[in-house]
Design a protein around this motif. Structure first.
Motif, PDB file in Angstrom:
ATOM      1  N   TYR A 148       0.771  -1.137  -0.124  1.00  0.00           N
ATOM      2  CA  TYR A 148      -0.342  -0.359  -0.209  1.00  0.00           C
ATOM      3  C   TYR A 148       1.080   1.338   0.064  1.00  0.00           C
ATOM      4  N   PRO A 149       1.022   1.986  -0.496  1.00  0.00           N
ATOM      5  CA  PRO A 149       1.478   3.424  -0.804  1.00  0.00           C
ATOM      6  C   PRO A 149       0.776   4.339   0.906  1.00  0.00           C
ATOM      7  N   THR A 150       2.163   5.144   0.957  1.00  0.00           N
ATOM      8  CA  THR A 150       2.030   6.151   2.117  1.00  0.00           C
ATOM      9  C   THR A 150       1.075   6.396   2.360  1.00  0.00           C
ATOM     10  N   ALA A 151       0.475   7.025   1.090  1.00  0.00           N
ATOM     11  CA  ALA A 151      -0.963   8.069   0.580  1.00  0.00           C
ATOM     12  C   ALA A 151      -2.221   7.212   1.699  1.00  0.00           C
ATOM     13  N   PHE A 152      -2.427   5.493   1.253  1.00  0.00           N
ATOM     14  CA  PHE A 152      -3.065   4.741   2.361  1.00  0.00           C
ATOM     15  C   PHE A 152      -3.235   5.300   3.647  1.00  0.00           C
ATOM     16  N   PHE A 153      -1.999   5.293   4.157  1.00  0.00           N
ATOM     17  CA  PHE A 153      -1.812   5.019   5.503  1.00  0.00           C
ATOM     18  C   PHE A 153      -1.978   6.088   6.469  1.00  0.00           C
ATOM     19  N   ILE A 154      -2.076   7.813   5.477  1.00  0.00           N
ATOM     20  CA  ILE A 154      -2.009   9.220   5.805  1.00  0.00           C
ATOM     21  C   ILE A 154      -3.493   9.262   5.636  1.00  0.00           C
ATOM     22  N   GLN A 155      -4.235   8.489   4.618  1.00  0.00           N
ATOM     23  CA  GLN A 155      -5.425   8.583   4.604  1.00  0.00           C
ATOM     24  C   GLN A 155      -6.684   8.164   5.976  1.00  0.00           C
ATOM     25  N   LEU A 156      -5.779   6.780   6.405  1.00  0.00           N
ATOM     26  CA  LEU A 156      -6.056   5.617   8.148  1.00  0.00           C
ATOM     27  C   LEU A 156      -6.090   7.618   8.812  1.00  0.00           C
ATOM     28  N   THR A 157      -5.250   8.157   8.716  1.00  0.00           N
ATOM     29  CA  THR A 157      -5.145   9.706  10.219  1.00  0.00           C
ATOM     30  C   THR A 157      -5.886  10.706   9.763  1.00  0.00           C
ATOM     31  N   LEU A 158      -6.340  10.948   8.621  1.00  0.00           N
ATOM     32  CA  LEU A 158      -7.192  11.940   8.597  1.00  0.00           C
ATOM     33  C   LEU A 158      -8.569  11.847   8.218  1.00  0.00           C
ATOM     34  N   LEU A 159      -8.249  10.489   7.671  1.00  0.00           N
ATOM     35  CA  LEU A 159     -10.290  10.858   7.064  1.00  0.00           C
ATOM     36  C   LEU A 159     -11.003   9.919   8.321  1.00  0.00           C
ATOM     37  N   ARG A 160     -11.549  10.672   9.025  1.00  0.00           N
ATOM     38  CA  ARG A 160     -13.612  10.234  10.454  1.00  0.00           C
ATOM     39  C   ARG A 160     -13.756   9.230   9.950  1.00  0.00           C
ATOM     40  N   GLU A 161     -13.818   8.777   8.565  1.00  0.00           N
ATOM     41  CA  GLU A 161     -14.535   7.611   8.045  1.00  0.00           C
ATOM     42  C   GLU A 161     -13.302   7.336   7.985  1.00  0.00           C
ATOM     43  N   ARG A 162     -12.449   6.792   8.530  1.00  0.00           N
ATOM     44  CA  ARG A 162     -11.178   5.812   8.466  1.00  0.00           C
ATOM     45  C   ARG A 162     -10.780   5.481   9.056  1.00  0.00           C
ATOM     46  N   VAL A 163     -10.219   4.276   9.978  1.00  0.00           N
ATOM     47  CA  VAL A 163      -9.700   4.764  10.977  1.00  0.00           C
ATOM     48  C   VAL A 163      -8.799   2.722  10.502  1.00  0.00           C
ATOM     49  N   CYS A 164      -7.873   3.157  11.646  1.00  0.00           N
ATOM     50  CA  CYS A 164      -6.906   1.897  11.347  1.00  0.00           C
ATOM     51  C   CYS A 164      -6.469   1.553  13.024  1.00  0.00           C
ATOM     52  N   LEU A 165      -6.555   0.393  13.652  1.00  0.00           N
ATOM     53  CA  LEU A 165      -6.258  -0.102  15.106  1.00  0.00           C
ATOM     54  C   LEU A 165      -5.221  -0.833  15.199  1.00  0.00           C
ATOM     55  N   VAL A 166      -3.570  -0.844  16.143  1.00  0.00           N
ATOM     56  CA  VAL A 166      -2.918  -1.043  16.005  1.00  0.00           C
ATOM     57  C   VAL A 166      -2.833  -1.977  17.670  1.00  0.00           C
ATOM     58  N   ALA A 167      -2.628  -3.281  17.409  1.00  0.00           N
ATOM     59  CA  ALA A 167      -1.985  -4.334  18.266  1.00  0.00           C
ATOM     60  C   ALA A 167      -0.755  -3.739  18.832  1.00  0.00           C
ATOM     61  N   TYR A 168      -0.223  -3.946  20.181  1.00  0.00           N
ATOM     62  CA  TYR A 168       1.163  -4.220  20.716  1.00  0.00           C
ATOM     63  C   TYR A 168       1.116  -5.108  21.479  1.00  0.00           C
ATOM     64  N   HIS A 169       2.086  -5.943  22.162  1.00  0.00           N
ATOM     65  CA  HIS A 169       2.968  -6.725  22.670  1.00  0.00           C
ATOM     66  C   HIS A 169       2.722  -5.906  23.826  1.00  0.00           C
ATOM     67  N   PRO A 170       2.210  -6.370  25.068  1.00  0.00           N
ATOM     68  CA  PRO A 170       2.799  -4.665  25.807  1.00  0.00           C
ATOM     69  C   PRO A 170       4.482  -4.843  26.578  1.00  0.00           C
ATOM     70  N   GLU A 171       5.027  -6.172  26.129  1.00  0.00           N
ATOM     71  CA  GLU A 171       6.783  -5.710  26.721  1.00  0.00           C
ATOM     72  C   GLU A 171       6.949  -5.547  25.679  1.00  0.00           C
TER      73      GLU A 171
END
Length: 182
Positions: free
Chosen positions: A21-44
């Motif tokens: 995916y191009p960088t623009a795809f990820f930028i849109q996920l942070t800017l557009l209200r109707e889009r979201v990207c949720l990320v899971a991290y390991h606590p450690e």
């Protein structure tokens, strides 16, 4: 996902998905209200993501012919499920192999519901009546099985060359649609 997370999330996307995916795809996920990207991290290791989901709230799914192509008509027999209600499109979903089969993907799908309901002032009926759709490569048996367990069904014939930009693997896909089951 925050803008500072983009490099790490993009690297995880690249490691888990055949599509780049191009960088623009990820930028849109942070800017557009109707889009979201949720990320899971390991606590450690809070700097290294282990899973992600990106999704879009489609306010008018009929524009893309979604309801017309949805052949499981009995699922829409409930009057509360109508063309007027928003639909969630899952754009990408991935879990690092060491963390698969732990319920992370299921949790991320549920959190997408919560995000859209809370942040876009959707009604309390959204969880029960919102239709979810996604596309999956015909060769991606694990994803097809996962979505089937979640309540989605293949509703189209094979969509030829859906993943034409994919450098390897099947370029054909399916449209899966349904309501998420408990």
């Amino acid at each position: 996902m925050r803008s500072v997370d983009i490099p790490n999330v993009r690297a995880l996307h690249d490691a888990l998905l055949p599509m780049k995916y191009p960088t623009a795809f990820f930028i849109q996920l942070t800017l557009l209200r109707e889009r979201v990207c949720l990320v899971a991290y390991h606590p450690e290791s809070p700097a290294s993501p282990i899973a992600f989901i990106s999704a879009s709230l489609q306010q008018d799914p009929c524009v893309h012919g979604l309801l017309k192509s949805y052949t499981l008509a009995e699922d829409f027999s409930d009057p509360k499920v109508s063309e007027d209600l928003p639909h969630i499109e899952i754009l990408t979903l991935g879990v690092f192999p060491a963390y698969q089969q732990c319920g992370i993907a299921r949790l991320l799908v549920r959190r997408v519901y919560d995000y859209f309901r809370e942040n876009l002032n959707q009604t309390s009926d959204m969880r029960e009546y919102t239709v979810v759709h996604t596309n999956v490569a015909t060769s991606n048996t694990p994803a097809l099985s996962f979505y089937e367990r979640m309540g989605l069904r293949i509703t189209s014939g094979v969509v030829r060359n859906l993943y034409r930009a994919c450098p390897q693997g099947s370029k054909d896909g399916y449209l899966l649609v349904g309501r998420i089951s408990s």
